[in-house]
Design a protein around this motif. Structure first.
Motif, PDB file in Angstrom:
ATOM      1  N   PRO A  32       0.807  -1.223   0.000  1.00  0.00           N
ATOM      2  CA  PRO A  32       0.000   0.000   0.000  1.00  0.00           C
ATOM      3  C   PRO A  32       0.847   1.283   0.000  1.00  0.00           C
ATOM      4  CG  PRO A  32      -0.951  -1.589   1.499  1.00  0.00           C
ATOM      5  CD  PRO A  32       0.368  -2.149   1.057  1.00  0.00           C
ATOM      6  N   ILE A  33       1.979   1.276   0.683  1.00  0.00           N
ATOM      7  CA  ILE A  33       2.862   2.445   0.669  1.00  0.00           C
ATOM      8  C   ILE A  33       3.411   2.666  -0.731  1.00  0.00           C
ATOM      9  CG2 ILE A  33       5.078   3.365   1.491  1.00  0.00           C
ATOM     10  CD1 ILE A  33       4.450   1.894   4.188  1.00  0.00           C
ATOM     11  N   ILE A  34       3.881   1.601  -1.361  1.00  0.00           N
ATOM     12  CA  ILE A  34       4.384   1.704  -2.739  1.00  0.00           C
ATOM     13  C   ILE A  34       3.259   2.183  -3.657  1.00  0.00           C
ATOM     14  CG2 ILE A  34       5.245   0.376  -4.722  1.00  0.00           C
ATOM     15  CD1 ILE A  34       6.768  -1.378  -2.605  1.00  0.00           C
ATOM     16  N   GLY A  35       2.063   1.650  -3.447  1.00  0.00           N
ATOM     17  CA  GLY A  35       0.913   2.076  -4.237  1.00  0.00           C
ATOM     18  C   GLY A  35       0.602   3.552  -4.064  1.00  0.00           C
ATOM     19  N   SER A  36       0.742   4.054  -2.862  1.00  0.00           N
ATOM     20  CA  SER A  36       0.513   5.475  -2.605  1.00  0.00           C
ATOM     21  C   SER A  36       1.552   6.333  -3.319  1.00  0.00           C
ATOM     22  CB  SER A  36       0.562   5.737  -1.094  1.00  0.00           C
ATOM     23  OG  SER A  36       0.450   7.108  -0.815  1.00  0.00           O
ATOM     24  N   LEU A  37       2.806   5.893  -3.279  1.00  0.00           N
ATOM     25  CA  LEU A  37       3.893   6.653  -3.912  1.00  0.00           C
ATOM     26  C   LEU A  37       3.914   6.496  -5.431  1.00  0.00           C
ATOM     27  CD1 LEU A  37       6.687   6.023  -1.278  1.00  0.00           C
ATOM     28  CD2 LEU A  37       5.360   8.121  -1.647  1.00  0.00           C
ATOM     29  N   TYR A  38       3.171   5.534  -5.947  1.00  0.00           N
ATOM     30  CA  TYR A  38       3.047   5.323  -7.389  1.00  0.00           C
ATOM     31  C   TYR A  38       2.549   6.602  -8.071  1.00  0.00           C
ATOM     32  CZ  TYR A  38       1.303   3.130 -11.728  1.00  0.00           C
ATOM     33  OH  TYR A  38       1.065   2.794 -13.034  1.00  0.00           O
TER      34      TYR A  38
END
Length: 116
Positions: A32-38
């Motif tokens: 989810p963190i990676i998804g947010s920073l995407y």
């Protein structure tokens, strides 16, 4: 450089590579963190707003681990007050292809399960 074809002929290398990947992205919050920073650079509170139920302590821990594994870059700006932003590294950007495939699979899997 080795390709996935090289690993598919050797189960040990194939499984080891899967384990390496899982060690970097496993856990409830890393994807989810990676998804947010995407979607671009974000400050700590912006990331926290995007991910419901993550505590500040857990977000801080996961960001440190992702930075340590080269998935994100932490930038500190010399301002008052100090501004800190997080963004995906080159490696973090590359894993978004994996996330896109996971999302595609999840959509299809849900359709198949719900239709039964």
């Amino acid at each position: 450089m080795e390709s996935i074809k090289d690993f598919k002929v050797c189960p040990v290398q194939y499984v080891t590579s899967i384990n390496d990947t899982m060690n970097v992205i496993s856990g409830k919050w890393k994807l989810p963190i990676i998804g947010s920073l995407y979607f671009g650079k974000k400050r700590f509170t912006e990331i926290q707003r995007n991910i419901s139920k993550i505590t500040p302590r857990m977000l801080s821990k996961e960001l440190k681990e992702l930075e340590l594994n080269g998935m994100i870059v932490r930038k500190v700006y010399d301002s008052f007050p100090v501004t800190i932003e997080y963004e995906l590294s080159e490696s973090g950007i590359l894993i978004t292809d994996v996330l896109d495939k996971m999302i595609e699979w999840g959509i299809e899997h849900r359709k198949a399960v719900v239709s039964k």
